[in-house]
Design an enzyme around this catalytic site. Sequence first.
Site, short mmCIF file in Angstrom:
data_model
loop_
_atom_site.label_atom_id
_atom_site.label_comp_id
_atom_site.label_asym_id
_atom_site.label_seq_id
_atom_site.Cartn_x
_atom_site.Cartn_y
_atom_site.Cartn_z
N HIS A 199 0.88 -1.00 0.16
CA HIS A 199 -0.28 0.05 0.02
C HIS A 199 0.87 1.29 -0.09
CE1 HIS A 199 -3.45 2.37 1.66
NE2 HIS A 199 -3.99 2.09 0.58
N LYS B 118 3.24 4.21 -1.15
CA LYS B 118 3.54 5.29 -2.34
C LYS B 118 4.51 6.05 -2.44
CE LYS B 118 -1.39 5.15 -1.13
NZ LYS B 118 -1.63 3.99 -1.67
N ASP C 158 16.48 10.76 -8.98
CA ASP C 158 17.84 11.14 -8.84
C ASP C 158 18.42 11.25 -7.44
OD1 ASP C 158 18.05 11.63 -11.68
OD2 ASP C 158 17.83 13.59 -11.46
N HIS D 22 -9.49 11.03 0.93
CA HIS D 22 -8.72 9.58 1.06
C HIS D 22 -7.43 10.28 1.88
CE1 HIS D 22 -6.10 6.72 -1.05
NE2 HIS D 22 -6.93 5.86 -0.64
N LYS E 254 -4.55 10.62 4.85
CA LYS E 254 -4.33 9.89 5.95
C LYS E 254 -3.23 11.04 6.90
CE LYS E 254 -4.06 6.74 2.31
NZ LYS E 254 -5.60 6.19 2.20
N ASP F 228 -1.59 19.33 18.65
CA ASP F 228 -0.97 20.57 19.42
C ASP F 228 -0.41 21.28 18.52
OD1 ASP F 228 -2.16 19.24 21.56
OD2 ASP F 228 -0.22 18.73 22.45
#
Length: 492
Positions: free
Chosen positions: A225, A227, A232, A410, A412, A417
């Site tokens: 899952h 990404k 470079d 979508h 996450k 604080d």
Amino acid sequence: MILTWNVIKWLLITIVVINEIAALFTVFREKRDIAATWAWLLVLLLLPVVGFIIYAFLGRKLPQRRLERIKSQTQLKLKQAVDRQKVQFQNMPKPKHSTAQMYRRTVMLFQSLDNAFLTRHNNVKVYIDGDKLFQQLFADIEAAQKSINIEFYTIYNDQIGNELRTLLEQKAAEGVEIRVLYDSWGSMGVRSDFYNGLRKRGGYATPFLMTHSNFIDFRLNYRDHRKIVVIDGKIGYVGGFNIGDQYLGRVKKFGPWRDTHLRIIGGGVYSLQQRFIRDWNASVKHQESRIKHFRRFFPEIKLDKSQLRNETSLQIVSSGPESPQENIKLGYLRLINAATDHIWIQTPYLIPDDSVIDALQVAAHSGVDVRIMVPCKPDHPFVYRATQYYARVLANHDITIYFYENGFLHAKTIMIDGRMASVGSANLDFRSFKLNFEINSFIYDRNMTDKLEQIFVNDIRSSRVITPEMFANQSRWLRFKQTFSRLLSPIL
């Protein structure tokens, strides 16, 4: 006729008995936590035969030899740097300022759990719009001189997926090293020959830890899952966006897509690069396809004066079923337990385990402002009903629940604080905690956390508060679906 019905009756009894014996053997032959064990028993016993078909997709664990591929990958020379950093932190005098103490304890947690290196000099930009993200990503790819490493759960054979493939083929023809690592289930519908043009030009593409065919290896669990993009060895991307038209709001079912992604220039890129190399070397079948000469993938990164004015400290933390502990979940718990003023969370799937629920409830009842934002629409029916159930539970404990209504949420993200934050691929659910391979950036910077919190505040304008009274007024049928889905939450 009576004989026929007797035969059918005994046949059904035999099937049920065999099903129950097989269910007990199937569930208990592998080590699972108690919640998952009971959930699978429920499915296998209540749905004879059909339950085993569901189990074939959702219940089977990865073969140990595949997990060993990940475990056996060394952490390159960054582990030596982490070891030195651990000693430095242990020998430092205890900071007096509460924020510095919070940072130090969290950093040490990830050093211990994941050998995560703290990088202090990073230029980080936040993207919440797919069009702007892919415009910048494609520009960075076009400017690449040496290498492009890409790892995504989803790379679809659609407009944006083909645009990316064409661009990678162009860069491979120019002599740039191209590697693409994709999840075969998340990229459903994309066959291996989708990348033949890239391979002909010298590039590489392979599925993560899996076979090339989902018809042979059709597990829905233990997916990649993550990404990750590293260009470079100097520019890195991590967050929630995948490669597909729906992530640009082009799919009517979802409408506008609201996600959060980071572009990083600085030492944090080294950690993304290391994670990619370990995943790549664990996934390719032949020794000659592995990355062996590492130095060229870790060049010196220099920030200019404008970038240094907005530098951010962060750690890149990964987790997966090959690890004995749930690294990112423990990081979430660390942030929740450290909060003294507020905790703001965005997640498309709200299916927390008991430890996270307890931590959120303790924070809320201690006077901490806890707010959680989830989508107003489903992309997976059972998952969404379970999300509604847990939203209802938490709303009854002084936690503010928002349903985001301007498309599909979508992102996450967790912010506490105004001091610390997390952005990555991991949702607040069992699947991300236990079953998937995930990666997050944990951020120690007031300015960056403030930017993320401002985004949250802006999203509130497109959201609706769902109160305990509103949950109580839901239909009995809807509440039944929520409660039933909750029973399956350990395996959703």
